[in-house]
Motif scaffolding. Sequence first.
Motif, PDB file in Angstrom:
ATOM      1  N   LEU B  88       0.802  -1.229   0.000  1.00 58.22           N
ATOM      2  CA  LEU B  88       0.000   0.000   0.000  1.00 58.22           C
ATOM      3  C   LEU B  88       0.832   1.275   0.000  1.00 58.22           C
ATOM      4  O   LEU B  88       0.397   2.299  -0.512  1.00 58.22           O
ATOM      5  CB  LEU B  88      -0.931   0.012   1.219  1.00 58.22           C
ATOM      6  N   ALA B  89       2.017   1.213   0.596  1.00 64.31           N
ATOM      7  CA  ALA B  89       2.751   2.468   0.763  1.00 64.31           C
ATOM      8  C   ALA B  89       4.012   2.541  -0.077  1.00 64.31           C
ATOM      9  O   ALA B  89       4.397   3.617  -0.516  1.00 64.31           O
ATOM     10  CB  ALA B  89       3.110   2.667   2.238  1.00 64.31           C
ATOM     11  N   PRO B  92       3.427   1.290  -4.608  1.00 70.17           N
ATOM     12  CA  PRO B  92       2.713   2.189  -5.532  1.00 70.17           C
ATOM     13  C   PRO B  92       3.475   3.457  -5.886  1.00 70.17           C
ATOM     14  O   PRO B  92       3.057   4.179  -6.783  1.00 70.17           O
ATOM     15  CB  PRO B  92       1.427   2.562  -4.768  1.00 70.17           C
ATOM     16  N   ILE B  93       4.558   3.770  -5.187  1.00 68.66           N
ATOM     17  CA  ILE B  93       5.238   5.038  -5.458  1.00 68.66           C
ATOM     18  C   ILE B  93       5.785   5.032  -6.878  1.00 68.66           C
ATOM     19  O   ILE B  93       6.502   4.132  -7.284  1.00 68.66           O
ATOM     20  CB  ILE B  93       6.372   5.271  -4.438  1.00 68.66           C
ATOM     21  N   SER B 100      11.418  10.694  -0.973  1.00 69.99           N
ATOM     22  CA  SER B 100      10.010  10.301  -1.047  1.00 69.99           C
ATOM     23  C   SER B 100       9.799   8.970  -0.321  1.00 69.99           C
ATOM     24  O   SER B 100       8.763   8.752   0.290  1.00 69.99           O
ATOM     25  CB  SER B 100       9.533  10.236  -2.495  1.00 69.99           C
ATOM     26  N   ILE B 103       9.762   9.710   3.392  1.00 70.62           N
ATOM     27  CA  ILE B 103       8.483  10.300   3.782  1.00 70.62           C
ATOM     28  C   ILE B 103       7.380   9.232   3.761  1.00 70.62           C
ATOM     29  O   ILE B 103       6.517   9.195   4.636  1.00 70.62           O
ATOM     30  CB  ILE B 103       8.106  11.466   2.848  1.00 70.62           C
ATOM     31  N   ALA B 104       7.432   8.352   2.751  1.00 73.09           N
ATOM     32  CA  ALA B 104       6.398   7.314   2.680  1.00 73.09           C
ATOM     33  C   ALA B 104       6.450   6.414   3.910  1.00 73.09           C
ATOM     34  O   ALA B 104       5.412   6.088   4.494  1.00 73.09           O
ATOM     35  CB  ALA B 104       6.584   6.482   1.416  1.00 73.09           C
ATOM     36  N   ILE B 106       7.658   7.224   6.808  1.00 71.91           N
ATOM     37  CA  ILE B 106       7.235   8.023   7.964  1.00 71.91           C
ATOM     38  C   ILE B 106       5.705   8.117   7.979  1.00 71.91           C
ATOM     39  O   ILE B 106       5.066   7.956   9.022  1.00 71.91           O
ATOM     40  CB  ILE B 106       7.868   9.428   7.940  1.00 71.91           C
ATOM     41  N   ALA B 107       5.128   8.352   6.806  1.00 74.58           N
ATOM     42  CA  ALA B 107       3.665   8.424   6.717  1.00 74.58           C
ATOM     43  C   ALA B 107       3.056   7.099   7.170  1.00 74.58           C
ATOM     44  O   ALA B 107       2.080   7.077   7.921  1.00 74.58           O
ATOM     45  CB  ALA B 107       3.244   8.734   5.283  1.00 74.58           C
ATOM     46  N   LEU B 111       0.508   6.364  10.230  1.00 72.76           N
ATOM     47  CA  LEU B 111      -0.741   5.620  10.057  1.00 72.76           C
ATOM     48  C   LEU B 111      -0.837   4.458  11.038  1.00 72.76           C
ATOM     49  O   LEU B 111      -1.870   4.237  11.682  1.00 72.76           O
ATOM     50  CB  LEU B 111      -0.810   5.060   8.639  1.00 72.76           C
TER      51      LEU B 111
ATOM     52  N   LEU C 294       0.784  10.065   2.522  1.00 74.63           N
ATOM     53  CA  LEU C 294       1.031   8.915   1.674  1.00 74.63           C
ATOM     54  C   LEU C 294       0.501   9.165   0.262  1.00 74.63           C
ATOM     55  O   LEU C 294       1.176   8.903  -0.731  1.00 74.63           O
ATOM     56  CB  LEU C 294       0.357   7.688   2.297  1.00 74.63           C
ATOM     57  N   VAL C 297       2.779  11.566  -1.560  1.00 66.62           N
ATOM     58  CA  VAL C 297       4.053  10.961  -1.952  1.00 66.62           C
ATOM     59  C   VAL C 297       3.848  10.004  -3.124  1.00 66.62           C
ATOM     60  O   VAL C 297       4.645   9.946  -4.053  1.00 66.62           O
ATOM     61  CB  VAL C 297       4.685  10.220  -0.757  1.00 66.62           C
TER      62      VAL C 297
END
Lengths: 259, 300, 318, 386
Positions: B88-89, B92-93, B100, B103-104, B106-107, B111, C294, C297
Amino acid sequence: MNDTSNENILEVDKVVMAFGGLMALFKPDFSVQRGIIKAIIGPNGAGKTTLFNVITGFFSPTEGTVRFKGQPISSLKTHEIADRGISRTFQTIELFGNMSVLENVMLGCHTRVRASFMAAGFCLPGARRKEKEIQERAMKILRFIGLADKCNDPADSLPLGEQKILEIGRALASEPELVCLDEPAAGLNETETHVASSLIKAINAKGVTVLLVEHDMKVVMNVSDEIVVLNYGQKIAEGPPKEIRNNPKVIEAYLGGDT
Amino acid sequence: METITPAGQLFQYLITGITVGSIYAMVAVGFNIIYNVTEIINFAQGEFVMLGGLVMVSLHVGMGLPLIAAFPATMIIVTLVGMLLDRLAISPIRRPTVLSLIIATIAASILLKGTAMFIWGKDPYDLPAFSGRNPITFLGAVIQPQYFWVIGFLIITVIVLTLFFEKTILGKAMSACADNPDAASLVGINVKQMILLSFALSAAIGAVAGIVVTPISLMEYDRGAMLAVKGFGAAVLGGLGSFPGAVIGGLILGAIESLGAGLISSGYKDAFALIVLMFVLFYKPSGIFGDIEVSKIKRF
Amino acid sequence: MLRIGKLPISTFAFLIIIFPWVAHQIPGIEHYTDVMVFAGIYSLITIGLSLLMGYAGQISVGHAAFYGIGAYVSGILTARYGLNPWICMLAGISVAGAVALIVGAPCLKLKGHYLAMATLAFGIIIFIVFNEEAEWTGGPDGMSGIPGLSIFGFDFDSVEKYFYLVWGFVFAAFVFSVNIIQSGAGRALRAIHSSETAANAMGVNVSGYKVLVFVYSAVLASLAGSLYAHYLNFINPATFDLFFSIKLLIMIALGGMHNLWGAVIGAGIITFLNYEWLHYFEEFEVIVYGAILLVVVIFFPDGLAGIPDMLKKRLGKH
Amino acid sequence: MKLRRIVIFTTVCLFSLGFLVSPALAFKVGAVFSVTGRTSFLGDPEKKTAVMVAEQINAAGGINGEKLELIVYDSEGDATKANLAVKKLITQDKVSVVIGPSLSGTSMAVVPLAAKYKTPLISCAASYKITWDKEKGTARKWVFKTPQTDTMAVDAIYSALKQKGISKIAIMSVTSGFGASGRGELIRLAPEYGMTIMADEKYGPKDTDMTVQLTKIKGLAPKAIVNWSVGPTQVVVLRNWRDLGMKSIPFYQSHGFGSRKNIELAAGAAEGVFCPLGAVNIAELLTPYDTQYAVAQRYLKDYKAKYNEPLSSFGGHAWDALHMAAQALASVGDDKAKIRDYLENNIKGFVGQHGVFFYSPDDHIGLDKAAFRMVVVRDGDWALAD
């Protein structure tokens, strides 16, 4: 500028470069006269690129010195050597891919026209004038190397041949007295190779001394005034192309006479 | 009350430091597994530890599953979370860069923390110690039995991982991805699956760390970030990507913190460890066991 | 790399000038001016970070430290020694700059994640110092009694006045940074980002430039810290912790780090999300925050400031 | 560029829409608590309590027939956020009185605002600095607080120690605002009670083990340990104390230990631990003759019924603050200056959860050390010491 005709612009004096136990360079000894095109050849792993890295300050030699215009430079940092007037290109292309063709060449002017952080930040008239000056000079170089019409393209969008040419153009932008070209013809097709060769000659005609590492013997024989041959980090021959072509040691090195 | 000798104190500091360090080491090993395959530093690694502790609390204390069943069940649940995280995190980037990806993760950690707060609330939870809470006295130091479990699980983790990476086809395939992803995909290794596997593995190890440490330190929803920072420090100190480095780095950090607190100042104990870390990096820019060439290509 | 022309910059200035008035006209958002003061303070830091990270390509996870140094130098010198706040602000800048020089020189030799860890460690160490040196800093409890700012008898004592002060600084820093980016120095920074090897060979003093831009970003962060201290009249270490450094990264990434507008937009959006908008989600706040990050990003790799370019490309294709 | 402006414009419009609902007439009280974040163990029960109290007041007909409108913002324990929230409450929501914030740090960050906007503030945090202006040597005009101060807790602990003839102690504290403030008072008041502090140890709020600090203390053999912390660390420290075989050294916790949950988490290690607590913590132990018996019993019952979770003493601070604010509103209306005057002059003998309050122009704390009762953990529950 006194007596420039017979002066040695670069002297490589018994340079040793060791990586751990591995001797990449073992006391090669030669000099480059101002105004000539000198080629360094040798089989793979002979230490050619290492020698370039020593000359341009990426490696500081384990022993020995490199002199530029009579001054030792081996203890200087890379950017200081560039300041003194040696510029180079890379075997594996090292363009600033995220910048435009023009900006790449403009960056080459960095050593000659430099704006301070403060002056730039406050946008002082001097800084703006310099910026204009740089742009004009870069455009002149782009016209010289024939890439003026692509000046706004991103550098990494150019085909390989043009990237190689652009790297040479960027090297020229610093107005070097000596330019070191690391395999400018590698990976180029025949036409592109031809363009590169004539460019090297044109650069030399402008009075810039050229030091060249190249595998393509046609190019080497065609453009160079003198050749140095390295094998296993040692100089095995030096002389004009004709002599080198017939030198038995060189032939043996290239044919891979192990014993 | 029996008194304690200076030597006993010193030994106590060391054993405590090694225990705390073992947790850091386990987090660091988790960092390395993902890093080796993807060059990603997964800052949600600390959340796996937190989840390990809290899921175990729910299964073992809440639902009354026996330890022997709750332990693997917890690992499986957290492993699934790890795989979900990748799907999910991370995968998909579209255009991954170091920032990035940082940050992903960390996000993702935000969550996970938020979700944990939602499920377990903000209170800390306790787990019964695996083999009771009667401390053992040894060389003048007092050792909780749970300490042995922590250190023991670190050793088991290291052995199992070493065997996995060196003896199994799957492990070798993962190492190949680390060395050269392009070549790996050329020889038919599914790099995406290897990445998924790396997330699964490091989540499982995080879960183990969480399960064994909770009886000592309790666990609550926002513990993850601090553990991630310490574990990251351990991984960097040892050299990113190196498993022996992670273990040594973790133990060194734990020991410095503990000795610094005991002998100099408890207020500055974290600072001591970090100062040592910085000086090691200045002297050896890629950590104790790190490969300088590897660290050079990590362009930001 | 956008060229930033005169029109957008004047639009930016115009928006700053009318903001308090507009906010005042719309019921329910009068206090947005107050939130914008903080958005401005954070923008000062992210503008510097944008140069450091987006242009020169050097990561820092420790800038909360410089923010804190500015705040504490200002706080200690004004509240304890009664010095003039403006002089203290300069003192804060000098201290932060000096620290950045000393720490930056060895740190910036490191790359990628190692650099991240070193700056992160630096940030935590400074945070511990703020906590522990209670005689100077007041410890975790913080320090109060920091005076407000005034100049020639003019007090910046209302939200609006402080808004213009802060955003005046932001505007100046923005223009200064744009000028740098569009000069040879900016080109050198981007060259470093792209290839340190080539930049070095072209005569760019790579380590020198890296330290220089690190110091510049530290100076801006310190200035922001001083402005914060004089606005709140109170500081405590928690404001300058690791999570703030991470929040700065988030701002940069969300706004788009290859673009100075991104620095301002990112700082603005995150400030409003944190201080205003997410409030409505109550318990779900954290989850929503994580989800927003998310999504950005994943779908907007160049950040929000990159959206116009992205749209242009999309439309161009059709 | 155009596009960016459109985006900004629509965003602004969207978010402003939500505010256009105009509120009805009511008495407005603002509250700022650290409902989430690291210090949510304070703010969460405070918010729940305040919401419950407001509902009860409104269910009973409001204040003089008017509704009491409570507006709660979450500070997350962040000074900046607390500052913004209080400004918003005062200038935008136009509340007559603000209660909170939950922490000393966040309270200090909003104290200047109370004076600037001439709005009474009833803080729910411990430090005496919140209401006391050290430079002027007076109480801060617009600021009151409900919790006992650290000074009182230290007074209570030191008195108990002195009674037992103990003078050599070790102190431990967490490196947060709560711990640092308690540590400061422990050190400041030590000479007054003839205490010698043999060790002064600290640990971080997220530390996993305090064996090291305790080992160091063990080597110095003090006669008692006083620990000042909140959250899980104060439980871990007890377990380490027990495991290291240090139970013969009496252990005193701060009033931050005031939750049964902590006894439970300590898994037996809390037996014999002392701590000073307000009446609210020990409602069940109070005799019916106790002044606070009625309020404490009712609060306990209501809270458990509404939220179905154990009562935390911190919620009591919000109970006290909101009830006093409501009393002032009922007596003098919504004039902020009058509310302030009322609090200062008419809160005399207000029976709250944490004590009986007497405010005066010099005293905006309103409590003395009688507000604390020394409690000991016995058989997994609180018991009155002595």
